[in-house]
Design a protein around this motif. Structure first.
Motif, PDB file in Angstrom:
ATOM      1  N   GLU A   3       0.839  -1.195   0.000  1.00  0.00           N
ATOM      2  CA  GLU A   3       0.000   0.000   0.000  1.00  0.00           C
ATOM      3  C   GLU A   3       0.877   1.248   0.000  1.00  0.00           C
ATOM      4  O   GLU A   3       1.911   1.298   0.648  1.00  0.00           O
ATOM      5  CB  GLU A   3      -0.889  -0.012   1.249  1.00  0.00           C
ATOM      6  CG  GLU A   3      -1.887   1.115   1.272  1.00  0.00           C
ATOM      7  CD  GLU A   3      -2.806   1.017   2.466  1.00  0.00           C
ATOM      8  OE1 GLU A   3      -3.082   2.065   3.062  1.00  0.00           O
ATOM      9  OE2 GLU A   3      -3.233  -0.106   2.789  1.00  0.00           O
ATOM     10  N   SER A   4       0.440   2.251  -0.755  1.00  0.00           N
ATOM     11  CA  SER A   4       1.206   3.494  -0.846  1.00  0.00           C
ATOM     12  C   SER A   4       1.115   4.276   0.456  1.00  0.00           C
ATOM     13  O   SER A   4       0.046   4.379   1.048  1.00  0.00           O
ATOM     14  CB  SER A   4       0.670   4.350  -1.989  1.00  0.00           C
ATOM     15  OG  SER A   4       0.801   3.668  -3.210  1.00  0.00           O
ATOM     16  N   SER A   6       0.741   7.295   3.069  1.00  0.00           N
ATOM     17  CA  SER A   6      -0.147   8.458   3.099  1.00  0.00           C
ATOM     18  C   SER A   6       0.653   9.750   2.957  1.00  0.00           C
ATOM     19  O   SER A   6       1.892   9.755   3.040  1.00  0.00           O
ATOM     20  CB  SER A   6      -0.921   8.481   4.417  1.00  0.00           C
ATOM     21  OG  SER A   6      -0.024   8.770   5.484  1.00  0.00           O
ATOM     22  N   LEU A   7      -0.050  10.853   2.805  1.00  0.00           N
ATOM     23  CA  LEU A   7       0.591  12.165   2.772  1.00  0.00           C
ATOM     24  C   LEU A   7       1.376  12.405   4.061  1.00  0.00           C
ATOM     25  O   LEU A   7       2.504  12.905   4.028  1.00  0.00           O
ATOM     26  CB  LEU A   7      -0.452  13.266   2.566  1.00  0.00           C
ATOM     27  CG  LEU A   7      -1.211  13.241   1.230  1.00  0.00           C
ATOM     28  CD1 LEU A   7      -2.327  14.277   1.238  1.00  0.00           C
ATOM     29  CD2 LEU A   7      -0.269  13.470   0.059  1.00  0.00           C
ATOM     30  N   ASP A   8       0.785  12.039   5.189  1.00  0.00           N
ATOM     31  CA  ASP A   8       1.470  12.211   6.480  1.00  0.00           C
ATOM     32  C   ASP A   8       2.747  11.375   6.561  1.00  0.00           C
ATOM     33  O   ASP A   8       3.765  11.828   7.091  1.00  0.00           O
ATOM     34  CB  ASP A   8       0.551  11.850   7.645  1.00  0.00           C
ATOM     35  CG  ASP A   8      -0.541  12.881   7.894  1.00  0.00           C
ATOM     36  OD1 ASP A   8      -0.402  14.026   7.423  1.00  0.00           O
ATOM     37  OD2 ASP A   8      -1.536  12.530   8.553  1.00  0.00           O
ATOM     38  N   GLU A   9       2.698  10.160   6.026  1.00  0.00           N
ATOM     39  CA  GLU A   9       3.893   9.303   6.039  1.00  0.00           C
ATOM     40  C   GLU A   9       4.986   9.874   5.132  1.00  0.00           C
ATOM     41  O   GLU A   9       6.168   9.816   5.469  1.00  0.00           O
ATOM     42  CB  GLU A   9       3.531   7.880   5.636  1.00  0.00           C
ATOM     43  CG  GLU A   9       2.690   7.174   6.696  1.00  0.00           C
ATOM     44  CD  GLU A   9       2.058   5.889   6.212  1.00  0.00           C
ATOM     45  OE1 GLU A   9       2.112   4.910   6.989  1.00  0.00           O
ATOM     46  OE2 GLU A   9       1.519   5.841   5.078  1.00  0.00           O
ATOM     47  N   ASP A  38      -0.995  15.451  -3.072  1.00  0.00           N
ATOM     48  CA  ASP A  38      -1.035  14.375  -4.059  1.00  0.00           C
ATOM     49  C   ASP A  38      -0.507  14.835  -5.405  1.00  0.00           C
ATOM     50  O   ASP A  38       0.237  14.118  -6.068  1.00  0.00           O
ATOM     51  CB  ASP A  38      -2.456  13.820  -4.212  1.00  0.00           C
ATOM     52  CG  ASP A  38      -2.781  12.809  -3.129  1.00  0.00           C
ATOM     53  OD1 ASP A  38      -1.897  12.017  -2.764  1.00  0.00           O
ATOM     54  OD2 ASP A  38      -3.925  12.807  -2.656  1.00  0.00           O
ATOM     55  N   ARG A  84       3.100  13.582  -4.009  1.00  0.00           N
ATOM     56  CA  ARG A  84       3.034  12.148  -3.739  1.00  0.00           C
ATOM     57  C   ARG A  84       2.846  11.297  -4.997  1.00  0.00           C
ATOM     58  O   ARG A  84       3.595  10.345  -5.224  1.00  0.00           O
ATOM     59  CB  ARG A  84       1.897  11.894  -2.744  1.00  0.00           C
ATOM     60  CG  ARG A  84       1.724  10.466  -2.318  1.00  0.00           C
ATOM     61  CD  ARG A  84       0.631  10.392  -1.241  1.00  0.00           C
ATOM     62  NE  ARG A  84       0.235   9.047  -1.005  1.00  0.00           N
ATOM     63  CZ  ARG A  84      -0.771   8.426  -1.617  1.00  0.00           C
ATOM     64  NH1 ARG A  84      -1.505   9.052  -2.501  1.00  0.00           N
ATOM     65  NH2 ARG A  84      -1.048   7.178  -1.330  1.00  0.00           N
TER      66      ARG A  84
END
Length: 130
Positions: A3-4, A6-9, A38, A84
């Motif tokens: 899984e890609s 997240s923005l936070d990650e 994104d 992202r």
């Protein structure tokens, strides 16, 4: 494929990269906002003359330190943008490159602009994109 992140990650990985910069750079880098989205905005793409949003993985928006004066009154904070979806597309195309390494690379590239380096300056010492 996993899984890609997240923005936070993505932001966490970028901030980790900043925390590992040598001290002469780390302090000034903390004054720069880091934003992860994104996709780049249409306005950003238009201003840069880029038609395909996949061609923009990051952007430094601000005045490089080499051009700043103590008399300047900033209108907005200097910002490093990470995008992202274009980064993920680059990561998938590169096969074998760790995503954290790619995020670190884009982050450092954009911070190099903050410190006054041009794309040509960066390309002379960094052959990552070849």
């Amino acid at each position: 494929m996993p899984e890609s992140p997240s923005l936070d990650e993505f932001e966490t990985m970028a901030r980790h990269t900043i925390s590992t910069l040598p001290e002469p750079f780390r302090g000034p880098a903390r004054d720069v906002a880091v934003c992860v989205a994104d996709w780049p905005s249409r306005q950003m793409l238009h201003e840069l003359g880029i038609s395909d949003p996949l061609h923009l993985t990051g952007l430094y928006d601000g005045t490089p330190m080499t051009l700043k004066s103590v008399w300047d009154q900033p209108e907005q904070p200097d910002t490093v943008w990470l995008f992202r979806e274009p980064i993920l597309a680059e990561w998938r195309a590169r096969r074998g490159v760790a995503l954290a390494d790619l995020i670190a690379h884009v982050t450092i590239h954009e911070f190099a602009h903050h410190f006054g380096w041009s794309d040509d300056d960066i390309a002379r010492i960094d052959r990552w994109w070849e």
